[in-house]
Write a protein that holds these residues in place. Structure first.
Motif, mmCIF file in Angstrom:
data_model
loop_
_atom_site.group_PDB
_atom_site.id
_atom_site.type_symbol
_atom_site.label_atom_id
_atom_site.label_comp_id
_atom_site.label_asym_id
_atom_site.label_seq_id
_atom_site.Cartn_x
_atom_site.Cartn_y
_atom_site.Cartn_z
ATOM 1 N N THR A 3 3.518 9.691 0.868
ATOM 2 C CA THR A 3 3.994 8.657 1.787
ATOM 3 C C THR A 3 2.971 8.531 2.910
ATOM 4 O O THR A 3 2.532 9.553 3.464
ATOM 5 C CB THR A 3 5.365 9.033 2.377
ATOM 6 O OG1 THR A 3 6.303 9.183 1.304
ATOM 7 C CG2 THR A 3 5.856 7.932 3.316
ATOM 8 N N VAL A 4 2.568 7.303 3.218
ATOM 9 C CA VAL A 4 1.494 7.111 4.195
ATOM 10 C C VAL A 4 1.933 6.184 5.321
ATOM 11 O O VAL A 4 2.881 5.402 5.182
ATOM 12 C CB VAL A 4 0.226 6.523 3.529
ATOM 13 C CG1 VAL A 4 -0.303 7.458 2.465
ATOM 14 C CG2 VAL A 4 0.501 5.136 2.963
ATOM 15 N N ARG A 5 1.219 6.314 6.428
ATOM 16 C CA ARG A 5 1.312 5.360 7.527
ATOM 17 C C ARG A 5 0.075 4.469 7.445
ATOM 18 O O ARG A 5 -1.047 4.964 7.366
ATOM 19 C CB ARG A 5 1.360 6.081 8.876
ATOM 20 C CG ARG A 5 1.414 5.131 10.074
ATOM 21 C CD ARG A 5 1.402 5.893 11.394
ATOM 22 N NE ARG A 5 2.627 6.661 11.575
ATOM 23 C CZ ARG A 5 2.730 7.970 11.478
ATOM 24 N NH1 ARG A 5 1.642 8.697 11.153
ATOM 25 N NH2 ARG A 5 3.871 8.602 11.676
ATOM 26 N N VAL A 6 0.255 3.159 7.468
ATOM 27 C CA VAL A 6 -0.840 2.215 7.281
ATOM 28 C C VAL A 6 -1.360 1.750 8.631
ATOM 29 O O VAL A 6 -0.588 1.405 9.527
ATOM 30 C CB VAL A 6 -0.378 1.005 6.442
ATOM 31 C CG1 VAL A 6 -1.524 0.017 6.241
ATOM 32 C CG2 VAL A 6 0.160 1.474 5.094
ATOM 33 N N GLY A 7 -2.698 1.737 8.753
ATOM 34 C CA GLY A 7 -3.332 1.333 9.994
ATOM 35 C C GLY A 7 -4.177 0.079 9.839
ATOM 36 O O GLY A 7 -3.882 -0.798 9.027
ATOM 37 N N GLU A 8 -5.270 0.012 10.597
ATOM 38 C CA GLU A 8 -6.093 -1.191 10.676
ATOM 39 C C GLU A 8 -6.922 -1.413 9.415
ATOM 40 O O GLU A 8 -7.052 -0.528 8.573
ATOM 41 C CB GLU A 8 -7.017 -1.126 11.897
ATOM 42 C CG GLU A 8 -8.133 -0.090 11.797
ATOM 43 C CD GLU A 8 -7.739 1.290 12.266
ATOM 44 O OE1 GLU A 8 -8.640 2.126 12.452
ATOM 45 O OE2 GLU A 8 -6.517 1.543 12.454
ATOM 46 N N VAL A 16 -6.819 1.490 6.617
ATOM 47 C CA VAL A 16 -6.726 2.909 6.942
ATOM 48 C C VAL A 16 -5.314 3.394 6.637
ATOM 49 O O VAL A 16 -4.335 2.678 6.846
ATOM 50 C CB VAL A 16 -7.054 3.148 8.421
ATOM 51 C CG1 VAL A 16 -6.760 4.599 8.809
ATOM 52 C CG2 VAL A 16 -8.502 2.819 8.712
ATOM 53 N N ALA A 17 -5.204 4.611 6.129
ATOM 54 C CA ALA A 17 -3.898 5.216 5.869
ATOM 55 C C ALA A 17 -3.974 6.699 6.191
ATOM 56 O O ALA A 17 -5.018 7.337 6.006
ATOM 57 C CB ALA A 17 -3.467 5.006 4.420
ATOM 58 N N THR A 18 -2.878 7.247 6.695
ATOM 59 C CA THR A 18 -2.780 8.683 6.946
ATOM 60 C C THR A 18 -1.530 9.207 6.244
ATOM 61 O O THR A 18 -0.508 8.517 6.163
ATOM 62 C CB THR A 18 -2.697 8.990 8.454
ATOM 63 O OG1 THR A 18 -1.644 8.209 9.043
ATOM 64 C CG2 THR A 18 -4.002 8.646 9.146
ATOM 65 N N VAL A 19 -1.622 10.421 5.729
ATOM 66 C CA VAL A 19 -0.527 11.010 4.962
ATOM 67 C C VAL A 19 0.573 11.477 5.909
ATOM 68 O O VAL A 19 0.331 12.247 6.839
ATOM 69 C CB VAL A 19 -1.027 12.186 4.108
ATOM 70 C CG1 VAL A 19 0.147 12.816 3.354
ATOM 71 C CG2 VAL A 19 -2.099 11.717 3.124
ATOM 72 N N LEU A 54 0.831 -1.205 0.000
ATOM 73 C CA LEU A 54 0.000 0.000 0.000
ATOM 74 C C LEU A 54 0.866 1.255 0.000
ATOM 75 O O LEU A 54 0.564 2.223 -0.711
ATOM 76 C CB LEU A 54 -0.937 -0.009 1.204
ATOM 77 C CG LEU A 54 -1.960 1.129 1.250
ATOM 78 C CD1 LEU A 54 -2.794 1.173 -0.025
ATOM 79 C CD2 LEU A 54 -2.860 0.992 2.472
ATOM 80 N N VAL A 55 1.943 1.249 0.777
ATOM 81 C CA VAL A 55 2.859 2.390 0.770
ATOM 82 C C VAL A 55 3.413 2.602 -0.639
ATOM 83 O O VAL A 55 3.462 3.735 -1.142
ATOM 84 C CB VAL A 55 4.000 2.163 1.779
ATOM 85 C CG1 VAL A 55 5.089 3.220 1.592
ATOM 86 C CG2 VAL A 55 3.470 2.205 3.202
#
Length: 304
Positions: free
Chosen positions: A212-217, A235-238, A201-202
């Protein structure tokens, strides 16, 4: 276990080995294109496989022009301990290989896959096999088809990013292929063989949107895409970058609040997870409100 079909020589100039596989034809064809299939087959036969001079990267499919170098590496003596080189002549819908060095020089290896979503029949044809005993060729082909069966049964995961920013989620409109053009989706792509979902996903969001993202649940259940493929949302956050369509995959993006999710024309698979995305946004908004209230109550001027 796969059910072997009677092997038969379709003509004196070729040897055919067939196998019934409990997997959709599209999944079988995809397995036959994976470099991992040929690497694992080589190991079982006591060989080492290199592609274009490099140790095989199982995270990709075969490409036209690839040179597969099969070298002796100990193990069982199913085949003579000699090197063999195969050139990839075609890959769509299934590979065609030509042996350009070794005891079967001039022979070709091709595949045919028939069937329906419930199961497939795959046939491996070795053309111009020369003087090598048919039993050895069929034994090697049987190993390859057996491993292809295992790979075909593995689901292909397409991972999508539910990119959130407070009470908004990012949607992207497809520009290609033509069958999906104009439809909206949560951006992402397929997980390559041997690749972790988070890393996939990244990579996909960096390639498609330049972020660039941080991947979550996970968000919602898997969505069946057919052909042993599933859509899996995370879920992803920038972390860095501004979402901008790259490489022609998308032509527009929008940040949508929960009440705006129905304003765009979603692709069917992404539409299936909208209830879960809406619930996620509502929970995120509630959590933000609770944090704001606690911060307000903790202010010194509110004491007493």
């Amino acid at each position: 276990m796969p059910s072997p079909l009677p092997a038969a020589a379709a003509a004196a100039a070729e040897i055919v080995t067939g196998m019934a596989v409990q997997a959709p034809p599209v999944a079988v064809s995809r397995a036959l294109r994976r470099a991992e299939l040929y690497s694992r087959t080589a190991r079982v036969l006591g060989r080492r496989l290199e592609v274009a001079g490099e140790l095989v990267d199982v995270r990709r499919e075969l490409r036209v022009g690839d040179l597969l170098r099969v070298r002796p590496d100990g193990g069982p003596a199913l085949l003579r301990p000699v090197a063999m080189h195969l050139r990839v002549r075609a890959t769509d819908p299934t590979p065609v290989l030509e042996i350009v060095h070794g005891p079967l020089t001039g022979a070709t290896v091709s595949f045919r896959v028939d069937g329906d979503p419930a199961g497939a029949v795959v046939r491996c044809t070795v053309g111009r096999p020369g003087r090598m005993p048919a039993r050895r060729i069929r034994a090697g082909a049987g190993v390859l088809l057996g491993i292809a069966t295992l790979l075909a049964r593995e689901p292909l995961v397409v991972v999508a990013g539910v990119v959130v920013d407070a009470d908004r989620v990012l949607a992207a409109r497809r520009a290609a292929p033509s069958a999906h053009a104009g439809g909206w989706e949560f951006p992402g792509g397929k997980v390559e063989p041997g690749e972790e979902e988070d890393a996939a996903l990244v990579r996909e969001l960096r390639e498609e949107l330049g972020i660039t993202v941080r991947v979550g649940e996970r968000v919602g259940p898997d969505v069946d895409l057919g052909g042993s493929a599933v859509l899996r949302c995370r879920v992803a956050t920038v972390r860095s970058g501004t979402p901008t369509p790259q490489a022609g995959d998308h032509d527009r993006i929008r940040w949508l609040k929960g009440e705006e999710l129905t304003e765009v024309d979603w692709l069917p698979a992404d539409l299936a997870v909208l209830p879960d995305v809406r619930a996620l946004l509502a929970a995120t908004a509630t959590a933000a409100e609770n944090r704001a209230e606690r911060a307000h109550d903790d202010r010194p001027d509110n004491a007493g």
